[in-house]
Write a protein that holds these residues in place. Structure first.
Motif, PDB file in Angstrom:
ATOM      1  N   HIS A  30       0.932  -1.175  -0.116  1.00  0.00           N
ATOM      2  CA  HIS A  30       0.090  -0.019   0.035  1.00  0.00           C
ATOM      3  C   HIS A  30       0.768   1.259  -0.016  1.00  0.00           C
ATOM      4  N   ALA A  31       0.529   2.196  -0.530  1.00  0.00           N
ATOM      5  CA  ALA A  31       0.900   3.552  -0.459  1.00  0.00           C
ATOM      6  C   ALA A  31       1.521   4.133   1.084  1.00  0.00           C
ATOM      7  N   PHE A  32       2.662   4.863   1.119  1.00  0.00           N
ATOM      8  CA  PHE A  32       3.278   5.216   2.276  1.00  0.00           C
ATOM      9  C   PHE A  32       3.156   6.603   2.320  1.00  0.00           C
ATOM     10  N   SER A  33       2.440   7.595   1.533  1.00  0.00           N
ATOM     11  CA  SER A  33       2.309   8.736   1.412  1.00  0.00           C
ATOM     12  C   SER A  33       1.484   8.922   0.044  1.00  0.00           C
ATOM     13  N   PHE A  34       0.996  10.366   0.136  1.00  0.00           N
ATOM     14  CA  PHE A  34       0.101  11.057  -0.830  1.00  0.00           C
ATOM     15  C   PHE A  34       0.750  11.836  -1.802  1.00  0.00           C
ATOM     16  N   PRO A  35       0.154  12.272  -2.965  1.00  0.00           N
ATOM     17  CA  PRO A  35       0.850  13.137  -4.030  1.00  0.00           C
ATOM     18  C   PRO A  35       0.930  14.564  -3.568  1.00  0.00           C
ATOM     19  N   LEU A  36       1.891  15.330  -4.158  1.00  0.00           N
ATOM     20  CA  LEU A  36       2.158  16.576  -3.634  1.00  0.00           C
ATOM     21  C   LEU A  36       1.131  17.473  -3.527  1.00  0.00           C
ATOM     22  N   ALA A  37       0.130  17.079  -4.617  1.00  0.00           N
ATOM     23  CA  ALA A  37      -1.160  17.903  -4.664  1.00  0.00           C
ATOM     24  C   ALA A  37      -1.971  18.011  -3.330  1.00  0.00           C
ATOM     25  N   TYR A  38      -2.035  16.783  -2.673  1.00  0.00           N
ATOM     26  CA  TYR A  38      -2.659  16.823  -1.212  1.00  0.00           C
ATOM     27  C   TYR A  38      -2.082  17.594  -0.433  1.00  0.00           C
ATOM     28  N   PHE A  39      -0.563  17.595  -0.293  1.00  0.00           N
ATOM     29  CA  PHE A  39       0.001  18.672   0.635  1.00  0.00           C
ATOM     30  C   PHE A  39      -0.469  20.050   0.104  1.00  0.00           C
ATOM     31  N   GLU A  40      -0.085  20.279  -0.778  1.00  0.00           N
ATOM     32  CA  GLU A  40      -0.541  21.766  -1.262  1.00  0.00           C
ATOM     33  C   GLU A  40      -2.040  21.989  -1.073  1.00  0.00           C
ATOM     34  N   ALA A  41      -3.028  21.302  -1.511  1.00  0.00           N
ATOM     35  CA  ALA A  41      -4.435  21.416  -1.003  1.00  0.00           C
ATOM     36  C   ALA A  41      -4.638  21.668   0.306  1.00  0.00           C
ATOM     37  N   HIS A  42      -4.031  21.033   1.145  1.00  0.00           N
ATOM     38  CA  HIS A  42      -4.355  20.995   2.633  1.00  0.00           C
ATOM     39  C   HIS A  42      -3.277  21.898   3.469  1.00  0.00           C
ATOM     40  N   GLN A  43      -2.475  22.562   2.773  1.00  0.00           N
ATOM     41  CA  GLN A  43      -1.351  23.331   3.115  1.00  0.00           C
ATOM     42  C   GLN A  43      -0.624  22.777   4.440  1.00  0.00           C
ATOM     43  N   LEU A  44      -0.083  21.545   3.878  1.00  0.00           N
ATOM     44  CA  LEU A  44       0.475  20.801   4.830  1.00  0.00           C
ATOM     45  C   LEU A  44       2.059  20.991   4.766  1.00  0.00           C
ATOM     46  N   PRO A  45       2.785  20.980   6.129  1.00  0.00           N
ATOM     47  CA  PRO A  45       4.533  20.841   5.674  1.00  0.00           C
ATOM     48  C   PRO A  45       4.630  19.759   4.781  1.00  0.00           C
ATOM     49  N   LEU A  46       5.893  19.858   3.988  1.00  0.00           N
ATOM     50  CA  LEU A  46       6.431  18.825   3.145  1.00  0.00           C
ATOM     51  C   LEU A  46       7.385  18.189   4.144  1.00  0.00           C
ATOM     52  N   ASN A  47       6.746  17.252   4.875  1.00  0.00           N
ATOM     53  CA  ASN A  47       7.317  16.567   6.069  1.00  0.00           C
ATOM     54  C   ASN A  47       6.666  15.060   6.150  1.00  0.00           C
ATOM     55  N   TRP A  48       7.233  14.069   6.018  1.00  0.00           N
ATOM     56  CA  TRP A  48       6.610  12.943   6.295  1.00  0.00           C
ATOM     57  C   TRP A  48       6.065  12.475   7.396  1.00  0.00           C
ATOM     58  N   PRO A  49       6.896  12.483   8.552  1.00  0.00           N
ATOM     59  CA  PRO A  49       6.519  12.141   9.614  1.00  0.00           C
ATOM     60  C   PRO A  49       5.151  12.861  10.142  1.00  0.00           C
ATOM     61  N   THR A  50       5.333  14.391   9.749  1.00  0.00           N
ATOM     62  CA  THR A  50       4.228  15.145  10.329  1.00  0.00           C
ATOM     63  C   THR A  50       2.854  14.930   9.574  1.00  0.00           C
ATOM     64  N   PHE A  51       2.831  14.202   8.137  1.00  0.00           N
ATOM     65  CA  PHE A  51       1.926  13.961   7.119  1.00  0.00           C
ATOM     66  C   PHE A  51       1.283  12.692   8.003  1.00  0.00           C
ATOM     67  N   LEU A  52       1.918  11.601   8.505  1.00  0.00           N
ATOM     68  CA  LEU A  52       1.431  10.460   9.260  1.00  0.00           C
ATOM     69  C   LEU A  52       0.725  10.848  10.361  1.00  0.00           C
ATOM     70  N   GLU A  53       1.270  11.669  11.263  1.00  0.00           N
ATOM     71  CA  GLU A  53       0.530  12.190  12.445  1.00  0.00           C
ATOM     72  C   GLU A  53      -0.791  12.787  12.093  1.00  0.00           C
ATOM     73  N   ASP A  54      -0.853  13.796  10.998  1.00  0.00           N
ATOM     74  CA  ASP A  54      -2.180  14.589  10.465  1.00  0.00           C
ATOM     75  C   ASP A  54      -2.879  13.576  10.054  1.00  0.00           C
ATOM     76  N   PHE A  55      -2.569  12.716   9.296  1.00  0.00           N
ATOM     77  CA  PHE A  55      -3.461  11.508   8.772  1.00  0.00           C
ATOM     78  C   PHE A  55      -4.211  10.784   9.874  1.00  0.00           C
ATOM     79  N   GLN A  56      -3.439  10.496  10.570  1.00  0.00           N
ATOM     80  CA  GLN A  56      -4.063   9.587  11.466  1.00  0.00           C
ATOM     81  C   GLN A  56      -5.019  10.129  12.297  1.00  0.00           C
ATOM     82  N   ARG A  57      -4.788  11.596  12.664  1.00  0.00           N
ATOM     83  CA  ARG A  57      -5.776  12.248  13.573  1.00  0.00           C
ATOM     84  C   ARG A  57      -7.147  12.638  12.907  1.00  0.00           C
ATOM     85  N   HIS A  58      -6.798  12.591  11.470  1.00  0.00           N
ATOM     86  CA  HIS A  58      -8.329  12.832  10.619  1.00  0.00           C
ATOM     87  C   HIS A  58      -8.984  11.507  10.169  1.00  0.00           C
ATOM     88  N   TRP A  59      -7.929  10.548   9.884  1.00  0.00           N
ATOM     89  CA  TRP A  59      -8.440   9.164   9.657  1.00  0.00           C
ATOM     90  C   TRP A  59      -7.966   7.942  10.623  1.00  0.00           C
TER      91      TRP A  59
END
Length: 259
Positions: free
Chosen positions: A74-103
């Motif tokens: 399974h994918a370990f991350s999302f397209p760059l467009a996702y980070f841009e659309a949700h104004q997320l830092p370009l940082n993978w550990p931060t992405f994982l934490e943010d994703f788990q809070r929402h999903w």
């Protein structure tokens, strides 16, 4: 000389809940000297692996002093467009934490409970099925991580699996190298986990009576072992990318074996 002692192939499933016994969740293991064999879950009333049980088992195995390479489909991350659309830092550990809070799909719920707004805040972290990662484009036939409800989808397994990847990272810390986010080169003596796409390799091995899910997991473990023993793995861990594409892949992730 081979870098790893053990090779684990996982055909993932995003069906049902983390505590559900899933026929489609299959796990094969190989060593330098032994070809892949299927690993059943520990004895329990459940016949097949659960996502929670597999995550716990992996945490135990990866804490051992045996360099192990794990491939999960399974994918370990999302397209760059996702980070841009949700104004997320370009940082993978931060992405994982943010994703788990929402999903929070590591709770005893279906992925669809979050999709349809019954649990979590999935509506605040959605993506467009037309968005694809660079590695998916390069792979050719790989589906978008947001393309639900189609044959060959990885969306549900990805949305189910990411919180467990975060859990492994929290438990194991620096003992686990998450490729390529922790670096394209895996340090000697470390265990690592990588995203894989069984369709790249499954036709290289005879099915020998295995189900499609079993064979996908088998093919992952077999290919990882073979590539390491043949000294080809290092080349696949360093795909040919331009500097801008490499920077992008360090956020979006990369499928091991895609050139």
């Amino acid at each position: 000389m081979s870098q790893f002692e053990r090779y684990l192939g996982i055909d993932y499933s995003g069906a049902q809940t983390p505590s559900s016994s899933l026929k489609g969740l299959r796990f094969y293991a190989a060593t330098r000297t032994e070809p892949p064999i299927e690993i059943p879950p520990p004895p329990s009333p459940r016949k097949y692996w659960t996502r929670r049980g597999l995550a716990q088992y992996l945490a135990e195995r990866l804490a051992e002093d045996r360099p192990t390479l794990v491939g999960i489909d399974h994918a370990f991350s999302f397209p760059l467009a996702y980070f841009e659309a949700h104004q997320l830092p370009l940082n993978w550990p931060t992405f994982l934490e943010d994703f788990q809070r929402h999903w929070p799909t590591d709770q005893d719920i279906y992925v669809d409970f979050v999709r349809y707004g019954d649990v979590g805040q999935g509506a605040l972290r959605t993506g467009n099925p037309r968005w694809r990662r660079l590695t998916e484009v390069r792979a050719g036939t790989a589906k978008s991580v947001f393309h639900f409800d189609v044959q060959g989808q990885v969306a549900k397994s990805t949305h189910a699996g990411l919180p467990w990847l975060l859990s492994l990272r929290r438990q194991l810390g620096d003992r686990l190298h998450c490729w390529p986010f922790d670096g394209w080169e895996i340090p000697a003596g470390h265990s690592a986990v990588a995203e894989v796409y069984p369709a790249l390799w499954k036709h290289d091995f005879p099915t020998e009576g295995r189900t499609p899910d079993q064979h996908d997991a088998y093919a992952v473990a077999a290919w990882l072992r073979q590539a390491d023993l043949d000294d080809r793995l290092a080349g696949f861990l360093a795909p040919s990318l331009t500097p801008p594409d490499r920077t992008k892949a360090e956020i979006e992730g990369w499928i091991l074996g895609v050139g």
